[in-house]
Design a protein around this motif. Structure first.
Motif, short mmCIF file in Angstrom:
data_model
loop_
_atom_site.label_atom_id
_atom_site.label_comp_id
_atom_site.label_asym_id
_atom_site.label_seq_id
_atom_site.Cartn_x
_atom_site.Cartn_y
_atom_site.Cartn_z
N CYS A 22 26.80 39.10 40.26
CA CYS A 22 27.87 38.64 41.16
C CYS A 22 28.64 39.85 41.66
CB CYS A 22 28.83 37.71 40.41
SG CYS A 22 28.08 36.17 39.87
N GLY A 23 28.79 39.96 42.94
CA GLY A 23 29.53 41.10 43.46
C GLY A 23 29.54 41.12 44.96
N TYR A 24 29.87 42.28 45.50
CA TYR A 24 29.94 42.47 46.94
C TYR A 24 28.54 42.44 47.53
CZ TYR A 24 31.60 44.31 51.37
OH TYR A 24 31.91 44.47 52.71
N ASP A 25 28.37 41.76 48.63
CA ASP A 25 27.08 41.61 49.31
C ASP A 25 26.07 40.85 48.44
OD1 ASP A 25 25.34 41.79 51.44
OD2 ASP A 25 24.64 43.80 50.92
N ALA A 26 26.58 40.00 47.55
CA ALA A 26 25.72 39.18 46.71
C ALA A 26 26.43 37.87 46.40
CB ALA A 26 25.39 39.90 45.41
N GLU A 27 25.76 36.77 46.68
CA GLU A 27 26.32 35.47 46.30
C GLU A 27 25.77 35.09 44.94
OE1 GLU A 27 26.68 32.22 49.11
OE2 GLU A 27 26.17 33.63 50.71
N CYS A 28 26.56 34.36 44.20
CA CYS A 28 26.08 33.90 42.89
C CYS A 28 26.59 32.50 42.64
CB CYS A 28 26.51 34.85 41.79
SG CYS A 28 28.28 34.94 41.53
N GLU A 29 25.89 31.78 41.83
CA GLU A 29 26.27 30.43 41.46
C GLU A 29 26.22 30.30 39.96
OE1 GLU A 29 24.23 27.38 43.65
OE2 GLU A 29 24.08 28.68 45.40
N PRO A 30 27.24 30.82 39.27
CA PRO A 30 27.23 30.71 37.82
C PRO A 30 27.36 29.25 37.38
CG PRO A 30 29.25 31.78 38.58
CD PRO A 30 28.40 31.51 39.77
N SER A 31 26.64 28.91 36.35
CA SER A 31 26.77 27.56 35.81
C SER A 31 27.65 27.64 34.57
CB SER A 31 25.40 26.97 35.47
OG SER A 31 24.75 27.79 34.53
N GLY A 32 28.63 26.80 34.52
CA GLY A 32 29.55 26.82 33.38
C GLY A 32 30.59 27.90 33.53
N THR A 33 31.23 28.24 32.43
CA THR A 33 32.29 29.24 32.47
C THR A 33 31.71 30.65 32.55
OG1 THR A 33 32.43 29.34 30.07
CG2 THR A 33 33.89 27.78 31.17
N PHE B 195 42.01 33.82 49.93
CA PHE B 195 40.77 34.57 49.80
C PHE B 195 40.97 36.02 50.23
CE2 PHE B 195 40.91 32.58 53.93
CZ PHE B 195 40.60 33.60 54.79
N SER B 196 40.05 36.86 49.76
CA SER B 196 40.09 38.28 50.06
C SER B 196 38.69 38.84 49.97
CB SER B 196 40.99 38.99 49.05
OG SER B 196 41.05 40.37 49.34
N GLY B 197 38.50 40.02 50.53
CA GLY B 197 37.24 40.71 50.36
C GLY B 197 37.04 41.08 48.89
N LYS B 198 35.83 41.03 48.43
CA LYS B 198 35.53 41.27 47.02
C LYS B 198 35.75 42.71 46.57
CE LYS B 198 31.95 37.72 46.63
NZ LYS B 198 30.50 37.51 46.38
N SER B 199 35.93 43.64 47.52
CA SER B 199 36.07 45.04 47.15
C SER B 199 37.50 45.46 46.85
CB SER B 199 35.50 45.93 48.26
OG SER B 199 36.22 45.72 49.47
N VAL B 200 38.49 44.58 47.09
CA VAL B 200 39.87 44.95 46.77
C VAL B 200 40.10 44.85 45.26
CG1 VAL B 200 40.67 44.17 49.03
CG2 VAL B 200 40.90 42.67 47.08
N GLY B 201 41.15 45.49 44.80
CA GLY B 201 41.49 45.46 43.38
C GLY B 201 42.63 44.49 43.12
N LEU B 202 42.35 43.46 42.32
CA LEU B 202 43.35 42.46 41.94
C LEU B 202 43.42 42.33 40.43
CD1 LEU B 202 42.53 39.57 44.48
CD2 LEU B 202 44.09 41.51 44.78
N SER B 203 44.44 41.65 39.96
CA SER B 203 44.61 41.40 38.52
C SER B 203 43.65 40.30 38.05
CB SER B 203 46.04 40.96 38.24
OG SER B 203 46.97 41.94 38.63
N VAL B 204 43.58 40.15 36.74
CA VAL B 204 42.77 39.09 36.13
C VAL B 204 43.60 38.40 35.06
CG1 VAL B 204 40.40 38.65 35.44
CG2 VAL B 204 41.02 40.93 35.99
N ARG B 205 43.44 37.14 34.91
CA ARG B 205 44.00 36.36 33.81
C ARG B 205 42.86 35.63 33.16
NH1 ARG B 205 49.58 35.50 33.60
NH2 ARG B 205 50.20 36.48 31.78
N CYS B 206 42.77 35.66 31.87
CA CYS B 206 41.71 35.02 31.12
C CYS B 206 42.22 33.74 30.48
CB CYS B 206 41.16 35.95 30.05
SG CYS B 206 40.45 37.48 30.71
N LEU B 207 41.35 32.77 30.34
CA LEU B 207 41.67 31.47 29.76
C LEU B 207 40.85 31.30 28.49
CD1 LEU B 207 43.15 28.75 30.19
CD2 LEU B 207 41.17 28.01 31.52
N GLN B 208 41.51 30.89 27.43
CA GLN B 208 40.80 30.72 26.17
C GLN B 208 39.86 29.54 26.26
OE1 GLN B 208 43.37 30.40 22.74
NE2 GLN B 208 41.75 31.10 21.39
#
Length: 174
Positions: free
Chosen positions: A43-54, A160-173
């Protein structure tokens, strides 16, 4: 994963990392190189992905990147999208605007800090004004959603934003 190329401290300053944490590209947040798990591999820039589940992404074991559905569930749980910003933003650290405090109530201990972002060309923007978090949800090969708070608003939003920008992350237990 090379964090020096896909994640940054705001203004390249360790002081900002201590205050806000790192800013990540969407590929780094998803762990596209599968350093921690295979959930977001490729999953990344110039690539689509379809993750299943979390998707664990860069989150610690037992945690995952929330998707848009989970962000909307959070908004509902705190009283709706139109008050989620006020309820979830930290009670300090947000810039004031024309004499009005942009701080939130931090009513649930979420403590969203205004970490700003890193633009595609390496410039840093909006510390003190915006908090933006990558979810595990994309639009297309170049664009992904983000969940955001703005200093002058009491709401929270998915945008939405371009995938190459830098943003924060929050994780969920899990």
């Amino acid at each position: 994963m090379n964090p020096g190329k896909q994640s940054w401290c705001y203004n390249d300053s360790a002081e900002y990392c201590e205050k806000y944490g790192r800013l990540y590209t969407w590929a780094a947040a998803m762990d596209s190189v599968a350093a921690f798990s295979n959930d977001g591999k490729g999953c990344g820039y110039d690539a689509e992905c379809e993750p299943s589940g979390t998707v664990r992404g860069i989150c610690p074991e037992g945690w995952h990147l929330p998707d848009n559905t989970e962000w909307y569930a959070l908004f509902d749980a705190v009283g709706g999208q139109n008050v989620a910003g006020k309820m979830l933003k930290s009670a300090s650290g947000w810039n004031d605007y024309k004499g009005s405090s942009a701080n939130g109530l931090d009513a649930y201990g979420f403590s969203a800090l205004p970490a700003g972002n890193r633009g595609s060309y390496g410039n840093f923007y909006d510390a003190g004004d915006y908090a933006r978090f990558w979810p595990a949800s994309e639009i297309d090969s170049y664009t992904a959603y983000y969940m955001g708070f703005y200093d002058l608003s009491e709401d929270a939003y998915l945008y939405f934003s371009g995938k190459s920008v830098g943003l924060s992350v929050r994780c969920l237990q899990n």
